[in-house]
Design a protein around this motif. Structure first.
Motif, PDB file in Angstrom:
ATOM      1  N   TYR A 121     -15.184 -50.611  14.133  1.00  0.00           N
ATOM      2  CA  TYR A 121     -15.167 -52.064  13.950  1.00  0.00           C
ATOM      3  C   TYR A 121     -14.752 -52.775  15.239  1.00  0.00           C
ATOM      4  O   TYR A 121     -15.451 -53.677  15.729  1.00  0.00           O
ATOM      5  CB  TYR A 121     -14.206 -52.401  12.820  1.00  0.00           C
ATOM      6  N   LEU A 122     -13.634 -52.324  15.809  1.00  0.00           N
ATOM      7  CA  LEU A 122     -13.175 -52.932  17.060  1.00  0.00           C
ATOM      8  C   LEU A 122     -14.094 -52.565  18.218  1.00  0.00           C
ATOM      9  O   LEU A 122     -14.289 -53.357  19.144  1.00  0.00           O
ATOM     10  CB  LEU A 122     -11.746 -52.492  17.370  1.00  0.00           C
ATOM     11  N   GLY A 123     -14.652 -51.363  18.173  1.00  0.00           N
ATOM     12  CA  GLY A 123     -15.608 -50.962  19.205  1.00  0.00           C
ATOM     13  C   GLY A 123     -16.795 -51.892  19.248  1.00  0.00           C
ATOM     14  O   GLY A 123     -17.314 -52.213  20.325  1.00  0.00           O
ATOM     15  N   ALA A 124     -17.220 -52.368  18.073  1.00  0.00           N
ATOM     16  CA  ALA A 124     -18.315 -53.341  18.011  1.00  0.00           C
ATOM     17  C   ALA A 124     -17.902 -54.661  18.638  1.00  0.00           C
ATOM     18  O   ALA A 124     -18.602 -55.216  19.494  1.00  0.00           O
ATOM     19  CB  ALA A 124     -18.747 -53.545  16.563  1.00  0.00           C
ATOM     20  N   ALA A 125     -16.750 -55.178  18.244  1.00  0.00           N
ATOM     21  CA  ALA A 125     -16.302 -56.476  18.753  1.00  0.00           C
ATOM     22  C   ALA A 125     -16.160 -56.480  20.267  1.00  0.00           C
ATOM     23  O   ALA A 125     -16.480 -57.466  20.937  1.00  0.00           O
ATOM     24  CB  ALA A 125     -14.971 -56.856  18.100  1.00  0.00           C
ATOM     25  N   HIS A 126     -15.700 -55.363  20.831  1.00  0.00           N
ATOM     26  CA  HIS A 126     -15.451 -55.299  22.276  1.00  0.00           C
ATOM     27  C   HIS A 126     -16.726 -55.098  23.099  1.00  0.00           C
ATOM     28  O   HIS A 126     -16.659 -55.076  24.328  1.00  0.00           O
ATOM     29  CB  HIS A 126     -14.427 -54.215  22.582  1.00  0.00           C
ATOM     30  N   VAL A 127     -17.871 -54.976  22.449  1.00  0.00           N
ATOM     31  CA  VAL A 127     -19.136 -54.979  23.200  1.00  0.00           C
ATOM     32  C   VAL A 127     -19.338 -56.352  23.842  1.00  0.00           C
ATOM     33  O   VAL A 127     -19.818 -56.460  24.972  1.00  0.00           O
ATOM     34  CB  VAL A 127     -20.312 -54.611  22.272  1.00  0.00           C
ATOM     35  N   TYR A 137      -6.877 -63.050  15.814  1.00  0.00           N
ATOM     36  CA  TYR A 137      -6.193 -62.099  14.938  1.00  0.00           C
ATOM     37  C   TYR A 137      -6.012 -60.726  15.602  1.00  0.00           C
ATOM     38  O   TYR A 137      -5.616 -59.764  14.949  1.00  0.00           O
ATOM     39  CB  TYR A 137      -7.000 -61.908  13.645  1.00  0.00           C
ATOM     40  N   MET A 138      -6.303 -60.644  16.919  1.00  0.00           N
ATOM     41  CA  MET A 138      -6.385 -59.340  17.571  1.00  0.00           C
ATOM     42  C   MET A 138      -5.066 -58.571  17.532  1.00  0.00           C
ATOM     43  O   MET A 138      -5.050 -57.361  17.290  1.00  0.00           O
ATOM     44  CB  MET A 138      -6.875 -59.498  19.009  1.00  0.00           C
ATOM     45  N   LYS A 139      -3.944 -59.249  17.765  1.00  0.00           N
ATOM     46  CA  LYS A 139      -2.657 -58.545  17.729  1.00  0.00           C
ATOM     47  C   LYS A 139      -2.376 -57.986  16.341  1.00  0.00           C
ATOM     48  O   LYS A 139      -1.903 -56.854  16.197  1.00  0.00           O
ATOM     49  CB  LYS A 139      -1.525 -59.490  18.155  1.00  0.00           C
ATOM     50  N   GLN A 140      -2.694 -58.754  15.340  1.00  0.00           N
ATOM     51  CA  GLN A 140      -2.514 -58.298  13.959  1.00  0.00           C
ATOM     52  C   GLN A 140      -3.424 -57.106  13.661  1.00  0.00           C
ATOM     53  O   GLN A 140      -3.016 -56.153  12.990  1.00  0.00           O
ATOM     54  CB  GLN A 140      -2.818 -59.446  13.001  1.00  0.00           C
ATOM     55  N   ILE A 141      -4.647 -57.164  14.174  1.00  0.00           N
ATOM     56  CA  ILE A 141      -5.589 -56.062  13.955  1.00  0.00           C
ATOM     57  C   ILE A 141      -5.116 -54.798  14.655  1.00  0.00           C
ATOM     58  O   ILE A 141      -5.133 -53.697  14.064  1.00  0.00           O
ATOM     59  CB  ILE A 141      -6.995 -56.466  14.447  1.00  0.00           C
ATOM     60  N   GLN A 194      -8.373 -53.238   3.568  1.00  0.00           N
ATOM     61  CA  GLN A 194      -8.897 -54.536   3.140  1.00  0.00           C
ATOM     62  C   GLN A 194      -7.781 -55.576   3.072  1.00  0.00           C
ATOM     63  O   GLN A 194      -7.961 -56.729   3.491  1.00  0.00           O
ATOM     64  CB  GLN A 194      -9.578 -54.406   1.781  1.00  0.00           C
ATOM     65  N   LYS A 195      -6.618 -55.161   2.576  1.00  0.00           N
ATOM     66  CA  LYS A 195      -5.478 -56.078   2.487  1.00  0.00           C
ATOM     67  C   LYS A 195      -5.017 -56.527   3.871  1.00  0.00           C
ATOM     68  O   LYS A 195      -4.752 -57.715   4.096  1.00  0.00           O
ATOM     69  CB  LYS A 195      -4.328 -55.391   1.754  1.00  0.00           C
ATOM     70  N   GLU A 196      -4.939 -55.590   4.819  1.00  0.00           N
ATOM     71  CA  GLU A 196      -4.481 -55.927   6.175  1.00  0.00           C
ATOM     72  C   GLU A 196      -5.473 -56.821   6.905  1.00  0.00           C
ATOM     73  O   GLU A 196      -5.097 -57.631   7.752  1.00  0.00           O
ATOM     74  CB  GLU A 196      -4.223 -54.648   6.971  1.00  0.00           C
ATOM     75  N   LEU A 197      -6.750 -56.681   6.586  1.00  0.00           N
ATOM     76  CA  LEU A 197      -7.790 -57.476   7.246  1.00  0.00           C
ATOM     77  C   LEU A 197      -8.059 -58.792   6.528  1.00  0.00           C
ATOM     78  O   LEU A 197      -8.913 -59.575   6.966  1.00  0.00           O
ATOM     79  CB  LEU A 197      -9.098 -56.673   7.330  1.00  0.00           C
ATOM     80  N   ASN A 198      -7.361 -59.057   5.456  1.00  0.00           N
ATOM     81  CA  ASN A 198      -7.638 -60.215   4.601  1.00  0.00           C
ATOM     82  C   ASN A 198      -7.677 -61.556   5.347  1.00  0.00           C
ATOM     83  O   ASN A 198      -8.528 -62.401   5.041  1.00  0.00           O
ATOM     84  CB  ASN A 198      -6.610 -60.285   3.472  1.00  0.00           C
ATOM     85  N   PRO A 199      -6.807 -61.806   6.339  1.00  0.00           N
ATOM     86  CA  PRO A 199      -6.829 -63.128   6.997  1.00  0.00           C
ATOM     87  C   PRO A 199      -8.082 -63.413   7.820  1.00  0.00           C
ATOM     88  O   PRO A 199      -8.371 -64.565   8.143  1.00  0.00           O
ATOM     89  CB  PRO A 199      -5.593 -63.078   7.916  1.00  0.00           C
ATOM     90  N   ILE A 200      -8.827 -62.380   8.181  1.00  0.00           N
ATOM     91  CA  ILE A 200      -9.999 -62.563   9.049  1.00  0.00           C
ATOM     92  C   ILE A 200     -11.119 -63.266   8.269  1.00  0.00           C
ATOM     93  O   ILE A 200     -11.372 -62.933   7.112  1.00  0.00           O
ATOM     94  CB  ILE A 200     -10.492 -61.200   9.579  1.00  0.00           C
ATOM     95  N   PRO A 201     -11.804 -64.228   8.880  1.00  0.00           N
ATOM     96  CA  PRO A 201     -12.935 -64.900   8.205  1.00  0.00           C
ATOM     97  C   PRO A 201     -14.171 -63.997   8.165  1.00  0.00           C
ATOM     98  O   PRO A 201     -15.103 -64.121   8.958  1.00  0.00           O
ATOM     99  CB  PRO A 201     -13.166 -66.144   9.065  1.00  0.00           C
TER     100      PRO A 201
END
Length: 292
Positions: free
Chosen positions: A35-41, A56-60, A127-134
């Motif tokens: 997931y993060l590997g995709a975003a960092h492309v 939200y990167m620090k939280q992620i 899923q719970k930890e990622l909940n704040p992300i849109p």
């Protein structure tokens, strides 16, 4: 079995996933590494994804210290130097199924992100930890068909394909054969769209066809979507004929026609695969509206 092919962005995604896994001392590629590997492309739709999750990167990143590592799968996958976790492997297998469902031949970033969200509900803690992300914004940006624009005036779009293939404008007498062929291979919706071009009062029919030994193998159209001017598409090439230059030949010939008609820009309506158009004609994404 044909070897799985990856887009440029997926190759970068894999490289990034390895780096993230190494940084977090993972012995297998975790689902969040993908997931993060995709975003960092940070290219195309993945640039949009990065900007969406950046606040939200620090939280992620902290998730790796909260959630235990996913157990490793036993089978290695091509291009990965370490195994995937069992959950990441499910994501990977589903992404391939998504690719096949859309009748595409390259695994792209949209397939992987779509698969990630397909399996996220199974992983309740993540899923719970990622909940704040849109998430809906990410899904809309990365996994759905997108509109792009092409600037037409800085290039000669004429293009010669392999002599085994013939690309030419469609004539009025081609109507029945072409419409039936498109319906058979690409569906009724596209055939109805093309039919409008033959029913227009204009003399020029804005459809280009590709043939091999007199048999249809592909087409590209413009100015036919809801009768709107300057919109490119739909376009289709038979699966067996892809990666032989037919698609780019159809694209360039259609863009050349649009240029000659005086258009400054072409809008590629719900185009895909996006990377093909980004590479071949310098297409630029039209940003999605944030309506949340």
């Amino acid at each position: 079995m044909m070897e799985l092919q990856y887009t440029h962005k997926v190759n970068k995604l894999i490289q990034n996933a390895h780096l993230i896994a190494e940084r977090n001392h993972h012995t297998s590629i975790q689902s969040m590494d993908l997931y993060l590997g995709a975003a960092h492309v940070k290219e195309g739709t993945l640039r949009e994804m990065y900007f969406i999750i950046e606040p939200y990167m620090k939280q992620i990143e902290n998730i790796f210290s909260i959630i235990p590592s996913e157990p490793s799968d036993t089978e290695r996958i091509d291009r990965f130097s370490i195994p995937l976790s069992t959950h990441a492997r499910k994501i990977w297998n589903t992404s391939i199924e998504v690719m096949k469902r859309y009748n595409q031949t390259f695994l792209n970033e949209g397939h992987i992100i779509k698969a990630f969200y397909t399996h996220l509900p199974e992983y309740h803690q993540l899923q719970k930890e990622l909940n704040p992300i849109p998430h809906e914004r990410i899904i809309r940006s990365v996994t759905t068909a997108r509109d792009l624009t092409v600037y037409l005036l800085n290039k000669d779009w004429r293009y010669d394909v392999d002599p085994d293939f013939q690309i030419s404008p469609v004539q009025a007498e081609d109507e029945k054969e072409l419409v039936l062929w498109v319906e058979e291979h690409f569906g009724e919706s596209w055939s109805k769209t093309l039919l409008q071009a033959f029913q227009s009062s204009e003399e020029f029919i804005p459809i280009i066809k590709a043939e091999e030994k007199g048999e249809l193998i592909g087409f590209a159209a413009f100015d036919v979507y809801k009768n709107k001017k300057g919109i490119y598409g739909p376009m289709g090439v038979l699966h067996a004929t892809r990666h032989k230059g037919v698609g780019i030949g159809l694209l360039y010939n259609a863009l050349q026609c649009m240029q000659e008609k005086g258009y400054m820009y072409a809008v590629l309506k719900e185009a895909g695969p996006i990377e093909f158009y980004e590479k071949k004609c310098g297409a630029k994404l039209i940003p999605v509206e944030n309506d949340e």
